[in-house]
Scaffold this active site. Structure first.
Site, PDB file in Angstrom:
ATOM      1  N   TYR A 148       0.894  -1.115   0.018  1.00 49.24           N
ATOM      2  CA  TYR A 148      -0.100  -0.233  -0.018  1.00 49.24           C
ATOM      3  C   TYR A 148       0.859   1.185  -0.057  1.00 49.24           C
ATOM      4  O   TYR A 148       0.803   2.156  -0.812  1.00 49.24           O
ATOM      5  CB  TYR A 148      -0.841   0.151   1.300  1.00 49.24           C
ATOM      6  CG  TYR A 148      -1.842   1.091   1.245  1.00 49.24           C
ATOM      7  CD1 TYR A 148      -2.959   1.000   0.315  1.00 49.24           C
ATOM      8  CD2 TYR A 148      -1.762   2.134   1.953  1.00 49.24           C
ATOM      9  CE1 TYR A 148      -3.820   2.148   0.492  1.00 49.24           C
ATOM     10  CE2 TYR A 148      -2.496   3.220   2.297  1.00 49.24           C
ATOM     11  CZ  TYR A 148      -3.690   3.116   1.217  1.00 49.24           C
ATOM     12  OH  TYR A 148      -4.755   4.385   1.350  1.00 49.24           O
ATOM     13  N   LYS A 152       1.155   4.021  -2.972  1.00 47.65           N
ATOM     14  CA  LYS A 152       0.563   5.554  -2.880  1.00 47.65           C
ATOM     15  C   LYS A 152       1.853   6.460  -3.121  1.00 47.65           C
ATOM     16  O   LYS A 152       1.553   7.515  -3.506  1.00 47.65           O
ATOM     17  CB  LYS A 152       0.000   5.488  -1.331  1.00 47.65           C
ATOM     18  CG  LYS A 152      -1.406   4.964  -1.349  1.00 47.65           C
ATOM     19  CD  LYS A 152      -2.386   5.395  -2.356  1.00 47.65           C
ATOM     20  CE  LYS A 152      -3.936   4.972  -2.265  1.00 47.65           C
ATOM     21  NZ  LYS A 152      -4.709   5.241  -2.888  1.00 47.65           N
ATOM     22  N   THR A 183     -14.161   5.951   6.233  1.00 49.08           N
ATOM     23  CA  THR A 183     -14.653   5.090   5.089  1.00 49.08           C
ATOM     24  C   THR A 183     -14.677   3.656   5.469  1.00 49.08           C
ATOM     25  O   THR A 183     -14.517   3.331   6.552  1.00 49.08           O
ATOM     26  CB  THR A 183     -13.705   5.443   3.836  1.00 49.08           C
ATOM     27  OG1 THR A 183     -12.346   4.600   4.179  1.00 49.08           O
ATOM     28  CG2 THR A 183     -13.212   6.595   3.401  1.00 49.08           C
TER      29      THR A 183
END
Length: 241
Positions: A148, A152, A183
């Site tokens: 991740y 990013k 989220t």
């Protein structure tokens, strides 16, 4: 209406940040084409949003979308790449190649394919604003989640590359770095992981998808006509430390 009459494509728009961006752009007058993996469209707050199923890592899906957008609208004015996943928290010692390739396919290759579609369609034809959703974890380090973090970080430098490459050709590209945002992806994380990030957030609270969308709306609009290559942290002060 801040983006009235503009054609906007938004990935990851079924829920979370992507959905908030799609609704914010539509609410300010854009015709939004919202994209995600789900077959059925969500119940958007803005009825004008057009939903299409799309796998951001698929060249074929992007080609089909380009053909539809070109035939129907003849252009794309705004691209927001918000699709992102973090299904594994693995570090360098235990990340599998399957997880590595899956995360980079969505988070990095998906952004590249979106930008390839939009720049290819608009190069020499008019203005285009690209806004890519990166993360605070693309700029600073944390524990685990090596795939991740890698993806990013790549989004930030791909954005800068496009900004510089096309700066004199009417194409702008900027990145937004959300902090801890309310989220679904964050809600399913371990509570202790979220608590650790929250403890390091100077404002002491979690952010809302609509707060990210507000920054995206600015960067996508003509109000940001002299802004390109920017990396905008919307993180409650996290990366200011």
């Amino acid at each position: 209406m801040r983006v009235a009459g503009k054609i906007a494509v938004v990935t990851g728009a079924y829920r979370g940040i992507g959905r908030a961006c799609a609704e914010a752009l539509a609410g300010e007058g854009a015709q939004v084409i919202a994209l995600d993996l789900m077959a059925e469209a969500p119940d958007y707050a803005e009825s004008s949003i057009i939903y299409r199923q799309l796998d951001v890592g698929s060249e074929t899906d992007w080609q089909l979308l380009a053909e539809e957008v070109s035939a129907r609208f003849g252009r794309v004015d705004i691209l927001v790449c918000a699709a992102g996943i973090a299904p594994t928290k693995s570090g360098a010692h235990d990340v599998t190649m399957a997880d590595w390739e899956h995360i980079l396919r969505v988070n990095q290759t998906g952004v590249m394919l979106g930008m390839r579609m939009a720049t290819g369609m608009m190069l020499g034809k008019g203005p285009l604003s690209i806004v890519n959703i990166s993360s605070i974890w693309g700029q600073v380090g944390g524990t685990g989640q090596i795939a991740y973090h890698a993806s990013k970080g790549a989004v930030i430098n791909m954005t800068r590359n496009v900004a510089i490459t096309y700066a004199r050709q009417g194409i702008r590209a900027n990145a937004v770095l959300p902090g801890l945002i309310d989220t679904e992806m964050v809600r399913i994380q371990k509570p202790e992981m979220n608590a650790a990030t929250l403890a390091l957030t100077p404002m002491g609270r979690i952010g809302l998808p609509e707060e990210i969308a507000a920054g995206v709306l600015f960067l996508a609009s003509d109000e940001a006509s002299f802004v390109t290559g920017a990396v905008l942290s919307i993180d409650g002060g996290f990366t200011a430390q």
